[in-house]
Design a protein around this motif. Structure first.
Motif, PDB file in Angstrom:
ATOM      1  N   GLY A   5      43.263   2.548 -42.620  1.00  0.00           N
ATOM      2  CA  GLY A   5      43.155   1.860 -43.531  1.00  0.00           C
ATOM      3  C   GLY A   5      42.362   0.506 -43.471  1.00  0.00           C
ATOM      4  O   GLY A   5      42.203  -0.383 -44.419  1.00  0.00           O
ATOM      5  N   CYS A   6      41.981   0.270 -42.172  1.00  0.00           N
ATOM      6  CA  CYS A   6      41.177  -1.050 -41.911  1.00  0.00           C
ATOM      7  C   CYS A   6      39.808  -0.808 -41.851  1.00  0.00           C
ATOM      8  O   CYS A   6      39.336   0.275 -41.608  1.00  0.00           O
ATOM      9  N   SER A   7      39.355  -1.749 -42.512  1.00  0.00           N
ATOM     10  CA  SER A   7      37.774  -1.624 -42.855  1.00  0.00           C
ATOM     11  C   SER A   7      36.821  -2.739 -42.261  1.00  0.00           C
ATOM     12  O   SER A   7      35.868  -2.691 -42.461  1.00  0.00           O
ATOM     13  N   CYS A   8      37.705  -3.249 -41.149  1.00  0.00           N
ATOM     14  CA  CYS A   8      36.524  -4.210 -40.318  1.00  0.00           C
ATOM     15  C   CYS A   8      35.567  -3.229 -39.566  1.00  0.00           C
ATOM     16  O   CYS A   8      35.775  -2.014 -39.475  1.00  0.00           O
ATOM     17  N   ALA A   9      34.418  -4.235 -39.183  1.00  0.00           N
ATOM     18  CA  ALA A   9      33.515  -3.557 -38.523  1.00  0.00           C
ATOM     19  C   ALA A   9      33.932  -2.730 -37.216  1.00  0.00           C
ATOM     20  O   ALA A   9      33.232  -1.903 -37.151  1.00  0.00           O
ATOM     21  N   SER A  10      34.833  -3.328 -36.470  1.00  0.00           N
ATOM     22  CA  SER A  10      35.275  -2.692 -35.323  1.00  0.00           C
ATOM     23  C   SER A  10      35.873  -1.167 -35.637  1.00  0.00           C
ATOM     24  O   SER A  10      35.576  -0.383 -34.933  1.00  0.00           O
ATOM     25  N   CYS A  11      36.676  -1.086 -36.389  1.00  0.00           N
ATOM     26  CA  CYS A  11      37.385   0.113 -36.726  1.00  0.00           C
ATOM     27  C   CYS A  11      36.430   1.250 -37.354  1.00  0.00           C
ATOM     28  O   CYS A  11      36.197   2.208 -37.065  1.00  0.00           O
ATOM     29  N   LEU A  12      35.339   0.568 -38.300  1.00  0.00           N
ATOM     30  CA  LEU A  12      34.380   1.614 -38.782  1.00  0.00           C
ATOM     31  C   LEU A  12      33.664   2.068 -37.722  1.00  0.00           C
ATOM     32  O   LEU A  12      33.329   3.322 -38.038  1.00  0.00           O
TER      33      LEU A  12
ATOM     34  N   ASP B 169      42.157  -2.488 -29.101  1.00  0.00           N
ATOM     35  CA  ASP B 169      41.992  -2.218 -30.746  1.00  0.00           C
ATOM     36  C   ASP B 169      40.890  -3.042 -31.281  1.00  0.00           C
ATOM     37  O   ASP B 169      40.043  -3.381 -30.335  1.00  0.00           O
ATOM     38  N   HIS B 170      40.984  -3.225 -32.542  1.00  0.00           N
ATOM     39  CA  HIS B 170      40.132  -3.794 -33.129  1.00  0.00           C
ATOM     40  C   HIS B 170      39.511  -5.426 -32.677  1.00  0.00           C
ATOM     41  O   HIS B 170      38.785  -6.114 -33.549  1.00  0.00           O
ATOM     42  N   ARG B 171      40.300  -5.926 -31.695  1.00  0.00           N
ATOM     43  CA  ARG B 171      39.956  -6.961 -31.339  1.00  0.00           C
ATOM     44  C   ARG B 171      38.629  -6.911 -30.719  1.00  0.00           C
ATOM     45  O   ARG B 171      37.861  -8.197 -30.426  1.00  0.00           O
TER      46      ARG B 171
HETATM   47 ZN   LIG Z   1      40.159  -2.994 -37.894  1.00  0.00          ZN
END
Ligand SMILES: [Zn+2]
Length: 377
Positions: free
Chosen positions: A18-25, A135-137
């Motif tokens: 559910g995360c749409s941050c650039a890192s996760c995408l 993770d997305h850090r």
């Molecule tokens: Zn993320």
């Protein structure tokens, strides 16, 4: 001892549902899937964040000690593992603790903590260091691999076995840091607030012995504001930078960068070449007050001659240094011509100095908006 990394992600894995941050995408597009952090030691002891290590069948012969921020585990054969307790946790074993064979750390929480563990002798060249709780850090897997290579660690992957016997088995890590040739002299070029100092500090985070050389002007009365009074704003900037650095790094404040290059054998961070040149020109009285001072002069007492000699000395020491050195310098004059002779002189001198240093560096990087680019040799 074997540590099977069942999950190597943060609390919610990576990419996070559910995360749409650039890192996760970016991670999702690359097919990366890291489950929340979970490790099984020797097939007997399960490490899950937030709970003490447990043995499902109760047969584990491991000795488990809780330390601040983590777990100190000794196997039946005496091999030793240090693990961060949870994402963001920084394990701090007490004095007198024996060295570890495996260290599973959250390298995104505090990369410099790895340097401290090395400085304390708890993590050595024989210790297998793997990142947990990734993770997305971090912006991308590629950036994680790049950093882990700098820190002589492996970016742990789900399914990987970190072992004290065979180095690392399971999926082949994207980077194999141990034994990799690290650049001996790195020059990091960037504009103001580009992230160049952060990159320099990051590069040396895994090192056990770091000298930070603040190459003047620094936080005292020597740097004056327009009215000749001490520049309090500059002093504040310097103090803030200092507070952000690892507390166990040695800090030196000196304009004699060449001496530091000749003396140091550990890691040396020079920040920065631009402020150094400004201080050297200041000492030599080389700032022209008006256009008339542009006329070239001759003789040893000539300020420009003194500056040239200091630059030659710096280049020579840079070429010969035995330190693992990272120097930060400013990219100047991208377009606008300074309105005053002093500004034009400084811009020209620093531009030429950067070229000479870059020619003698093993690695040159440009930092723009926190993004790093390797420049061609
Ligand atoms: Zn993320």
């Amino acid at each position: 001892m074997d540590a099977l990394l069942i999950g190597t992600g943060g609390d919610f894995g990576w990419p996070q549902d559910g995360c749409s941050c650039a890192s996760c995408l970016r991670a999702a597009a690359a097919g990366i899937r890291r489950a929340p952090g979970r490790v099984v030691v020797d097939g007997q002891l399960t490490l899950v964040p937030g709970t003490p290590p447990r043995s499902p069948n109760g047969r584990s012969a491991h000795r488990v000690l809780e330390v601040p921020g983590g777990w100190d585990i000794t196997g039946p054969d005496g091999s030793r593992l240090l693990a961060a307790a949870a994402p963001g946790a920084v394990p701090e074993p007490p004095d007198g603790t024996a060295r570890f064979d495996i260290a599973l750390l959250d390298l995104l929480a505090s990369p410099a903590h790895l340097g401290l563990l090395r400085a304390r002798g708890l993590v050595t060249e024989q210790t297998r260091v793997a990142a947990l709780y990734t993770d997305h850090r971090i912006s991308s897997q590629g950036e994680m691999d790049r950093r882990c290579a700098l820190w002589r660690a492996t970016a742990g992957q789900d399914g990987q076995v970190v072992s004290t016997v065979e180095r690392v088995s399971g999926p082949t890590p994207a980077s194999e840091p141990a034994g990799a040739v690290r650049p001996h002299r790195t020059l990091i070029i960037g504009g103001a607030r580009s992230g160049k100092s952060s990159e320099a500090e990051l590069r040396l985070s895994g090192e056990p012995s770091v000298t930070y050389l603040a190459a003047g002007p620094w936080a005292d009365e020597k740097w004056e504001g327009a009215g000749g009074e001490p520049d309090a704003e500059w002093a504040q900037r310097v103090a803030a930078h200092r507070a952000a650095r690892p507390a166990w790094w040695r800090t030196e404040e000196s304009v004699d960068v060449a001496a530091a290059l000749r003396k140091e054998t550990g890691a040396l961070l020079i920040d920065g070449i631009g402020t150094w040149l400004a201080a050297v020109m200041d000492q030599a009285g080389a700032w022209p007050d008006d256009a008339a001072d542009w006329a070239p002069q001759t003789g040893a007492a000539d300020p420009q001659h003194l500056v040239a000699a200091r630059i030659d000395e710096l280049i020579d020491a840079w070429r010969q240094t035995r330190a693992l050195v990272v120097a930060v310098t400013d990219q100047v004059g991208s377009g606008l011509v300074p309105a005053y002779p002093a500004g034009r002189l400084f811009r020209d001198q620093l531009g030429w100095l950067n070229q000479r240093l870059a020619a003698e560096s093993d690695l040159n990087m440009l930092v723009v908006a926190g993004r790093t680019m390797i420049l061609p040799a």
